[in-house]
Scaffold this motif. Structure first.
Motif, short mmCIF file in Angstrom:
data_model
loop_
_atom_site.label_atom_id
_atom_site.label_comp_id
_atom_site.label_asym_id
_atom_site.label_seq_id
_atom_site.Cartn_x
_atom_site.Cartn_y
_atom_site.Cartn_z
N SER A 190 6.77 -5.07 -2.13
CA SER A 190 6.62 -3.62 -2.32
C SER A 190 6.32 -3.35 -3.78
CB SER A 190 7.90 -2.89 -1.92
OG SER A 190 8.10 -3.01 -0.54
N ILE A 191 5.33 -2.51 -4.01
CA ILE A 191 4.87 -2.22 -5.37
C ILE A 191 4.80 -0.71 -5.56
CG2 ILE A 191 2.89 -2.37 -6.92
CD1 ILE A 191 3.11 -5.12 -6.57
N THR A 192 5.28 -0.27 -6.69
CA THR A 192 5.07 1.12 -7.07
C THR A 192 3.79 1.15 -7.91
OG1 THR A 192 7.44 1.50 -7.13
CG2 THR A 192 6.05 3.10 -8.26
N ASN A 193 2.79 1.88 -7.42
CA ASN A 193 1.52 1.93 -8.14
C ASN A 193 1.69 2.60 -9.49
OD1 ASN A 193 -0.67 0.71 -6.67
ND2 ASN A 193 -0.35 2.26 -5.10
N GLU A 194 1.05 2.01 -10.47
CA GLU A 194 0.94 2.63 -11.78
C GLU A 194 -0.20 3.65 -11.68
OE1 GLU A 194 3.05 1.81 -14.30
OE2 GLU A 194 4.03 0.33 -13.04
N GLU A 195 -0.61 4.20 -12.83
CA GLU A 195 -1.69 5.18 -12.81
C GLU A 195 -2.97 4.59 -12.19
OE1 GLU A 195 -4.13 7.82 -16.04
OE2 GLU A 195 -1.98 7.52 -16.37
N THR A 196 -3.22 3.32 -12.49
CA THR A 196 -4.34 2.61 -11.86
C THR A 196 -3.78 1.80 -10.70
OG1 THR A 196 -5.42 2.43 -14.02
CG2 THR A 196 -6.25 1.03 -12.25
N HIS A 201 -7.18 -2.06 -7.55
CA HIS A 201 -8.17 -2.29 -8.61
C HIS A 201 -7.86 -3.57 -9.37
CE1 HIS A 201 -10.00 1.55 -7.82
NE2 HIS A 201 -8.85 2.17 -7.99
N TYR A 202 -6.59 -3.83 -9.56
CA TYR A 202 -6.15 -5.08 -10.20
C TYR A 202 -6.56 -6.28 -9.37
CZ TYR A 202 -2.74 -8.74 -11.46
OH TYR A 202 -2.14 -9.93 -11.80
N LEU A 203 -6.40 -6.17 -8.05
CA LEU A 203 -6.70 -7.29 -7.16
C LEU A 203 -8.19 -7.59 -7.06
CD1 LEU A 203 -4.16 -6.54 -4.29
CD2 LEU A 203 -4.00 -8.33 -6.03
N ARG A 204 -9.04 -6.71 -7.56
CA ARG A 204 -10.48 -6.98 -7.56
C ARG A 204 -10.88 -7.95 -8.66
NH1 ARG A 204 -11.51 -0.85 -6.45
NH2 ARG A 204 -11.46 -0.88 -4.19
N GLN A 205 -9.87 -8.42 -9.40
CA GLN A 205 -10.11 -9.39 -10.47
C GLN A 205 -9.34 -10.67 -10.14
OE1 GLN A 205 -9.61 -7.51 -14.43
NE2 GLN A 205 -9.10 -5.72 -13.21
N LEU A 207 3.01 -11.75 -10.67
CA LEU A 207 1.96 -10.80 -10.31
C LEU A 207 2.38 -9.38 -10.65
CD1 LEU A 207 -0.60 -10.73 -7.70
CD2 LEU A 207 1.03 -8.89 -7.49
N ILE A 208 3.60 -9.02 -10.33
CA ILE A 208 4.07 -7.66 -10.60
C ILE A 208 4.09 -7.40 -12.11
CG2 ILE A 208 6.05 -6.09 -10.43
CD1 ILE A 208 6.64 -7.47 -7.71
N GLN A 209 4.60 -8.36 -12.88
CA GLN A 209 4.62 -8.20 -14.33
C GLN A 209 3.21 -8.07 -14.89
OE1 GLN A 209 6.75 -11.63 -15.76
NE2 GLN A 209 8.74 -10.80 -15.18
N ASP A 210 2.30 -8.94 -14.42
CA ASP A 210 0.93 -8.90 -14.92
C ASP A 210 0.23 -7.61 -14.52
OD1 ASP A 210 -1.23 -10.28 -16.36
OD2 ASP A 210 -2.23 -10.30 -14.40
N TYR A 211 0.48 -7.13 -13.31
CA TYR A 211 -0.12 -5.87 -12.87
C TYR A 211 0.33 -4.72 -13.77
CZ TYR A 211 -0.47 -1.48 -10.33
OH TYR A 211 -0.69 -0.16 -10.01
N ARG A 212 1.62 -4.66 -14.07
CA ARG A 212 2.13 -3.58 -14.92
C ARG A 212 1.54 -3.64 -16.32
NH1 ARG A 212 7.96 -4.06 -12.36
NH2 ARG A 212 7.67 -2.59 -10.66
N THR A 213 1.42 -4.84 -16.87
CA THR A 213 0.80 -5.01 -18.19
C THR A 213 -0.65 -4.56 -18.15
OG1 THR A 213 2.26 -6.87 -18.69
CG2 THR A 213 0.24 -6.70 -19.98
N TRP A 214 -1.38 -5.02 -17.14
CA TRP A 214 -2.80 -4.67 -17.00
C TRP A 214 -2.96 -3.16 -16.83
CZ3 TRP A 214 -5.22 -2.42 -12.76
CH2 TRP A 214 -6.63 -2.38 -12.80
N ALA A 215 -2.15 -2.55 -15.96
CA ALA A 215 -2.26 -1.11 -15.70
C ALA A 215 -1.97 -0.31 -16.97
CB ALA A 215 -1.30 -0.69 -14.58
N SER A 216 -1.01 -0.75 -17.76
CA SER A 216 -0.69 -0.08 -19.03
C SER A 216 -1.88 -0.15 -19.99
CB SER A 216 0.54 -0.73 -19.65
OG SER A 216 0.79 -0.21 -20.92
N GLN A 217 -2.51 -1.32 -20.05
CA GLN A 217 -3.69 -1.48 -20.92
C GLN A 217 -4.85 -0.63 -20.43
OE1 GLN A 217 -4.18 -5.72 -20.63
NE2 GLN A 217 -2.69 -6.15 -22.25
N GLU A 218 -5.03 -0.55 -19.11
CA GLU A 218 -6.09 0.29 -18.54
C GLU A 218 -5.86 1.76 -18.88
OE1 GLU A 218 -9.03 -0.41 -16.52
OE2 GLU A 218 -8.60 -2.24 -17.65
N THR A 219 -4.62 2.21 -18.78
CA THR A 219 -4.29 3.60 -19.10
C THR A 219 -4.60 3.89 -20.57
OG1 THR A 219 -2.59 3.63 -17.39
CG2 THR A 219 -2.45 5.33 -19.10
N GLU A 220 -4.22 2.96 -21.46
CA GLU A 220 -4.52 3.12 -22.88
C GLU A 220 -6.02 3.20 -23.13
OE1 GLU A 220 -2.66 0.49 -25.73
OE2 GLU A 220 -0.85 0.43 -24.49
#
Length: 194
Positions: A14-20, A24-28, A166-179
């Motif tokens: 179970s994942i809580t979606n970030e802003e992105t 979209h993360y899984l497309r990479q 995966l969850i940690q990496d997704y959160r890091t990636w989503a934070s960078q995308e938001t920035e």
């Protein structure tokens, strides 16, 4: 004596979606590979091919070897990620390398419901090997149990890495995308100071 070993593992996260959203993360797929594999044991060969050195394996305290698997990893529709072994070689025991086959297939896909996303997946691992003469007198059922247990532990390690990394990496990636999106919007908006 030829024996085959099989193992399957399913995952539900179970994942809580970030802003992105995570789809979209899984497309990479490269990010997914980096999340589940030790970077020192993995190298990218082409856009969708990765060479993965598995951790050394100790089979029945007699044989020590290291499989090196060539994996194809690609994205499907709606954020699905697929992986499939293309080839495998064994370091450590030349006899087994010539008489060894490995098939790995996996899929991970997002399911969305009520604003929540659940990642669901399945992986199947099958190994076939012609065993050396030293194991000829070991009962086949005993060898199969040991081999199946070994494969299950390999898939369990991958699952554990997937559920944490995966969850940690997704959160890091989503934070960078938001920035990046914030910076992009700031650079595109007109200067209102005049």
């Amino acid at each position: 004596m030829y024996v085959s070993f099989n193992a399957s593992e399913s995952v539900r996260i179970s994942i809580t979606n970030e802003e992105t959203p995570i789809k979209h993360y899984l497309r990479q797929p490269k990010r997914l590979v980096n999340a589940i594999a030790d970077p020192q044991l993995m190298k990218q060969v082409s856009d969708d091919l990765y060479e993965l050195k598995m951790r050394p394996i100790n089979f029945m305290e007699i044989y020590h070897f290291q499989p090196i698997v060539l994996l194809k990893v690609w994205s499907g529709s709606n954020g699905s990620v697929y992986l499939q072994s293309v080839s495998c070689q064994i370091e450590g025991i030349n006899y087994i390398n010539k008489r060894f086959s490995l098939k790995l297939k996996g899929v991970l896909y997002p399911r969305e419901s009520n604003g929540k996303t659940t990642l669901e997946g399945q992986s199947d691992l099958e190994v076939g090997v012609e065993l050396p003469a030293a194991l000829m007198f070991t009962p086949k059922i005993f060898l199969e149990r040991a081999g199946n247990k070994l494969l299950k532990s390999v898939l369990s390690r991958i699952k554990n890495k997937l559920t944490t990394q995966l969850i940690q990496d997704y959160r890091t990636w989503a934070s960078q995308e938001t920035e990046l999106q914030s910076l992009s919007r700031a650079n595109l908006s007109p200067d209102l100071r005049y």
